[in-house]
Design a protein around this motif. Structure first.
Motif, PDB file in Angstrom:
ATOM      1  N   GLU A  47      -2.723  -9.255   2.555  1.00 38.80           N
ATOM      2  CA  GLU A  47      -1.534 -10.096   2.487  1.00 38.80           C
ATOM      3  C   GLU A  47      -1.294 -10.623   1.081  1.00 38.80           C
ATOM      4  O   GLU A  47      -0.144 -10.886   0.697  1.00 38.80           O
ATOM      5  CB  GLU A  47      -1.657 -11.239   3.491  1.00 38.80           C
ATOM      6  CG  GLU A  47      -1.521 -10.763   4.944  1.00 38.80           C
ATOM      7  CD  GLU A  47      -1.925 -11.817   5.954  1.00 38.80           C
ATOM      8  OE1 GLU A  47      -2.340 -12.925   5.522  1.00 38.80           O
ATOM      9  OE2 GLU A  47      -1.845 -11.536   7.159  1.00 38.80           O
ATOM     10  N   ARG A  48      -2.352 -10.761   0.281  1.00 43.41           N
ATOM     11  CA  ARG A  48      -2.177 -11.178  -1.112  1.00 43.41           C
ATOM     12  C   ARG A  48      -1.592 -10.057  -1.962  1.00 43.41           C
ATOM     13  O   ARG A  48      -0.961 -10.301  -2.985  1.00 43.41           O
ATOM     14  CB  ARG A  48      -3.510 -11.644  -1.703  1.00 43.41           C
ATOM     15  CG  ARG A  48      -3.978 -13.007  -1.190  1.00 43.41           C
ATOM     16  CD  ARG A  48      -5.047 -13.587  -2.098  1.00 43.41           C
ATOM     17  NE  ARG A  48      -6.273 -12.804  -2.083  1.00 43.41           N
ATOM     18  CZ  ARG A  48      -7.291 -13.018  -1.265  1.00 43.41           C
ATOM     19  NH1 ARG A  48      -7.225 -14.008  -0.367  1.00 43.41           N
ATOM     20  NH2 ARG A  48      -8.382 -12.273  -1.327  1.00 43.41           N
ATOM     21  N   GLN A  49      -1.805  -8.799  -1.547  1.00 42.91           N
ATOM     22  CA  GLN A  49      -1.359  -7.660  -2.338  1.00 42.91           C
ATOM     23  C   GLN A  49      -0.012  -7.092  -1.892  1.00 42.91           C
ATOM     24  O   GLN A  49       0.634  -6.362  -2.638  1.00 42.91           O
ATOM     25  CB  GLN A  49      -2.411  -6.545  -2.284  1.00 42.91           C
ATOM     26  CG  GLN A  49      -3.716  -6.916  -2.956  1.00 42.91           C
ATOM     27  CD  GLN A  49      -4.672  -5.746  -3.067  1.00 42.91           C
ATOM     28  OE1 GLN A  49      -4.240  -4.590  -3.167  1.00 42.91           O
ATOM     29  NE2 GLN A  49      -5.960  -6.018  -3.055  1.00 42.91           N
ATOM     30  N   GLY A  50       0.412  -7.387  -0.680  1.00 42.44           N
ATOM     31  CA  GLY A  50       1.683  -6.838  -0.214  1.00 42.44           C
ATOM     32  C   GLY A  50       1.794  -6.916   1.294  1.00 42.44           C
ATOM     33  O   GLY A  50       0.975  -7.551   1.959  1.00 42.44           O
ATOM     34  N   ARG A  51       2.783  -6.240   1.849  1.00 43.16           N
ATOM     35  CA  ARG A  51       2.994  -6.253   3.288  1.00 43.16           C
ATOM     36  C   ARG A  51       2.909  -4.840   3.839  1.00 43.16           C
ATOM     37  O   ARG A  51       3.106  -3.851   3.112  1.00 43.16           O
ATOM     38  CB  ARG A  51       4.380  -6.822   3.623  1.00 43.16           C
ATOM     39  CG  ARG A  51       5.543  -5.919   3.197  1.00 43.16           C
ATOM     40  CD  ARG A  51       6.855  -6.390   3.809  1.00 43.16           C
ATOM     41  NE  ARG A  51       7.986  -5.537   3.389  1.00 43.16           N
ATOM     42  CZ  ARG A  51       8.347  -4.447   4.059  1.00 43.16           C
ATOM     43  NH1 ARG A  51       7.688  -4.049   5.130  1.00 43.16           N
ATOM     44  NH2 ARG A  51       9.393  -3.738   3.631  1.00 43.16           N
ATOM     45  N   LEU A  52       2.636  -4.745   5.119  1.00 43.19           N
ATOM     46  CA  LEU A  52       2.657  -3.449   5.783  1.00 43.19           C
ATOM     47  C   LEU A  52       4.094  -2.979   5.948  1.00 43.19           C
ATOM     48  O   LEU A  52       5.010  -3.780   6.169  1.00 43.19           O
ATOM     49  CB  LEU A  52       2.004  -3.541   7.176  1.00 43.19           C
ATOM     50  CG  LEU A  52       0.513  -3.818   7.235  1.00 43.19           C
ATOM     51  CD1 LEU A  52       0.048  -3.793   8.692  1.00 43.19           C
ATOM     52  CD2 LEU A  52      -0.271  -2.805   6.418  1.00 43.19           C
ATOM     53  N   ARG A  53       4.298  -1.690   5.856  1.00 40.56           N
ATOM     54  CA  ARG A  53       5.601  -1.105   6.147  1.00 40.56           C
ATOM     55  C   ARG A  53       5.792  -1.038   7.661  1.00 40.56           C
ATOM     56  O   ARG A  53       4.856  -0.724   8.408  1.00 40.56           O
ATOM     57  CB  ARG A  53       5.695   0.288   5.538  1.00 40.56           C
ATOM     58  CG  ARG A  53       5.700   0.264   4.016  1.00 40.56           C
ATOM     59  CD  ARG A  53       6.994  -0.318   3.478  1.00 40.56           C
ATOM     60  NE  ARG A  53       6.924  -0.558   2.033  1.00 40.56           N
ATOM     61  CZ  ARG A  53       7.973  -0.889   1.290  1.00 40.56           C
ATOM     62  NH1 ARG A  53       9.161  -1.016   1.856  1.00 40.56           N
ATOM     63  NH2 ARG A  53       7.832  -1.090   0.002  1.00 40.56           N
ATOM     64  N   ARG A  54       6.999  -1.340   8.095  1.00 38.21           N
ATOM     65  CA  ARG A  54       7.300  -1.295   9.525  1.00 38.21           C
ATOM     66  C   ARG A  54       7.373   0.144  10.012  1.00 38.21           C
ATOM     67  O   ARG A  54       7.564   1.087   9.226  1.00 38.21           O
ATOM     68  CB  ARG A  54       8.636  -1.989   9.814  1.00 38.21           C
ATOM     69  CG  ARG A  54       8.693  -3.453   9.416  1.00 38.21           C
ATOM     70  CD  ARG A  54      10.036  -4.051   9.863  1.00 38.21           C
ATOM     71  NE  ARG A  54      11.168  -3.224   9.452  1.00 38.21           N
ATOM     72  CZ  ARG A  54      11.808  -3.344   8.288  1.00 38.21           C
ATOM     73  NH1 ARG A  54      11.403  -4.269   7.412  1.00 38.21           N
ATOM     74  NH2 ARG A  54      12.829  -2.563   7.988  1.00 38.21           N
ATOM     75  N   ALA A  55       7.239   0.318  11.326  1.00 35.60           N
ATOM     76  CA  ALA A  55       7.307   1.655  11.916  1.00 35.60           C
ATOM     77  C   ALA A  55       8.631   2.332  11.602  1.00 35.60           C
ATOM     78  O   ALA A  55       8.669   3.532  11.285  1.00 35.60           O
ATOM     79  CB  ALA A  55       7.091   1.568  13.426  1.00 35.60           C
ATOM     80  N   ASP A  56       9.729   1.587  11.670  1.00 40.08           N
ATOM     81  CA  ASP A  56      11.036   2.205  11.401  1.00 40.08           C
ATOM     82  C   ASP A  56      11.153   2.647   9.947  1.00 40.08           C
ATOM     83  O   ASP A  56      11.833   3.633   9.647  1.00 40.08           O
ATOM     84  CB  ASP A  56      12.173   1.248  11.776  1.00 40.08           C
ATOM     85  CG  ASP A  56      12.184  -0.007  10.921  1.00 40.08           C
ATOM     86  OD1 ASP A  56      11.225  -0.789  11.012  1.00 40.08           O
ATOM     87  OD2 ASP A  56      13.153  -0.203  10.160  1.00 40.08           O
ATOM     88  N   GLU A  57      10.464   1.954   9.028  1.00 37.83           N
ATOM     89  CA  GLU A  57      10.477   2.374   7.630  1.00 37.83           C
ATOM     90  C   GLU A  57       9.720   3.685   7.451  1.00 37.83           C
ATOM     91  O   GLU A  57      10.179   4.590   6.733  1.00 37.83           O
ATOM     92  CB  GLU A  57       9.859   1.281   6.760  1.00 37.83           C
ATOM     93  CG  GLU A  57      10.688   0.009   6.663  1.00 37.83           C
ATOM     94  CD  GLU A  57      10.013  -1.040   5.812  1.00 37.83           C
ATOM     95  OE1 GLU A  57      10.514  -1.310   4.696  1.00 37.83           O
ATOM     96  OE2 GLU A  57       8.985  -1.598   6.245  1.00 37.83           O
TER      97      GLU A  57
END
Length: 378
Positions: A47-57
């Motif tokens: 979470e400090r480095q970024g976010r997960l991409r969503r399934a739709d992405e």
């Protein structure tokens, strides 16, 4: 070597720079914490480095990949079964006609997951077996009970006729487990491979795995030969040893010119990490393009162009062992800091592989001589 239809597709894709093979790293989080892992982050670190991409992405990207010619997709992590939209991504890719493989440690795979994969079969499930007992899982993975959970997962999948390949990584904590892992794979009716060269990678963790975990190159080469001896009939093992020795003996000194990449990275294959960075292979962090913020084909063409400019050491081009050596841009970069560096570890690994091959041939010749003299070993 037999040219299968798949190999034909790969070679043709490389000639046309078609992105045939993809690896999608859905997340860096894993329920285990293996000493040699270069990807694994805790949720807080992630979470400090970024976010997960969503399934739709991911599926929107995959739609562009499909139009560009991508057919084979590996879903990996971290532990991909922890990705909250795994089923959505998996089923969406299958609907597009993608041929899917999944990398997993197997410990989360219960009957529900086994039923899911039986109903929607992948091409193969790659399950990593980190050792032949619970002790190895505690020492190497810091995950008590992991061995039994992994074995159970393989049994559940094989009972449903899902194809499984057992993968292993040889380090000091499981050095003596090779034959036992091969025996386990045979009993479970699964293919098996054990990697004995461990890249000193950093990737997301920004530090190499504990260097004391990695075997010395000579021991790693001995592990590779031990694995081949365990999985191959004696005549095939000797044939492989003779082939290596023959190749080296017939290879003269090459020209000292910068070598080009020989693998499919950036030619017909690519990887996208959990943050959306597209790279030639999982071991290289550069070149790196933010594929979610640009057109896929534009990113692929740029990646292929930059990758084609990578050069290896001129010394490696002249080496007599160059045709049996596993050196590549990623190996050189991670071992030396430069793609055109000379990776001493791999040099020693290859030299020991050749020495052991020669030793195996000499031992067989000696056995034949003893039999000819009427002397037999008991």
């Amino acid at each position: 070597m037999e040219l299968t239809y798949e190999k034909y597709l790969i070679e043709r894709a490389a000639r046309g720079q078609i992105p045939l093979n993809a690896s999608l790293e859905l997340l860096p989080v894993c329920n285990m914490n293996c000493d040699m892992c270069y990807v694994r982050l805790s949720r807080e670190e992630m979470e400090r480095q970024g976010r997960l991409r969503r399934a739709d992405e991911w599926l929107a990207l995959a739609d562009q990949m499909k139009e560009a010619g991508t057919l084979f997709v590996l879903l990996t992590g971290g532990e991909p079964l922890l990705y909250p939209g795994f089923r959505e991504v998996y089923l969406g890719l299958r609907k597009m006609g993608m041929i899917l493989t999944v990398n997993t440690n197997g410990t989360l795979l219960d009957e529900g997951w086994a039923d899911f994969f039986a109903q929607h079969p992948p091409r193969r499930m790659n399950i990593t077996l980190y050792g032949a007992d619970e002790e190895a899982y505690e020492k190497l993975c810091h995950y008590p009970g992991g061995f039994e959970k992994t074995i159970r997962a393989i049994r559940l999948l094989r009972a449903r006729n899902v194809d499984v390949k057992i993968n292993g990584s040889l380090v000091r904590a499981n050095e003596g487990n090779i034959k036992r892992i091969v025996d386990i794979a045979e009993k479970l009716d699964a293919a098996v491979n054990i990697d004995t060269y461990m890249y000193p990678a950093v990737r997301e963790r920004h530090r190499p795995f504990d260097q004391q975990s990695r075997l010395l190159p000579e021991a790693a080469a001995q592990g590779r030969m031990s694995f081949l001896r365990a999985v191959l009939p004696k005549e095939n093992y000797l044939a492989a040893a003779k082939e290596k020795v023959t190749i080296v003996s017939e290879t003269g000194a090459g020209e000292r010119t910068p070598g080009e990449m020989q693998c499919q990275a950036g030619r017909s294959s690519f990887t996208v990490n959990w943050q959306g960075y597209m790279r030639p292979c999982v071991m290289l962090t550069e070149p790196s393009l933010s594929v979610f913020s640009m057109d896929f084909m534009a990113a692929w063409r740029q990646l292929a162009e930059i990758t084609a400019q990578i050069r290896l050491s001129p010394e490696c081009s002249a080496c007599r062992m160059r045709r049996i050596c596993q050196n590549c841009a990623a190996c050189a970069k991670l071992e030396t800091g430069r793609c055109d560096g000379i990776p001493e570890y791999m040099c020693r690994y290859t030299e020991e592989t050749l020495r052991l091959s020669e030793e195996a041939i000499e031992a067989e010749a000696g056995a034949d001589d003893r039999e000819g003299d009427g002397i037999y070993e008991i």
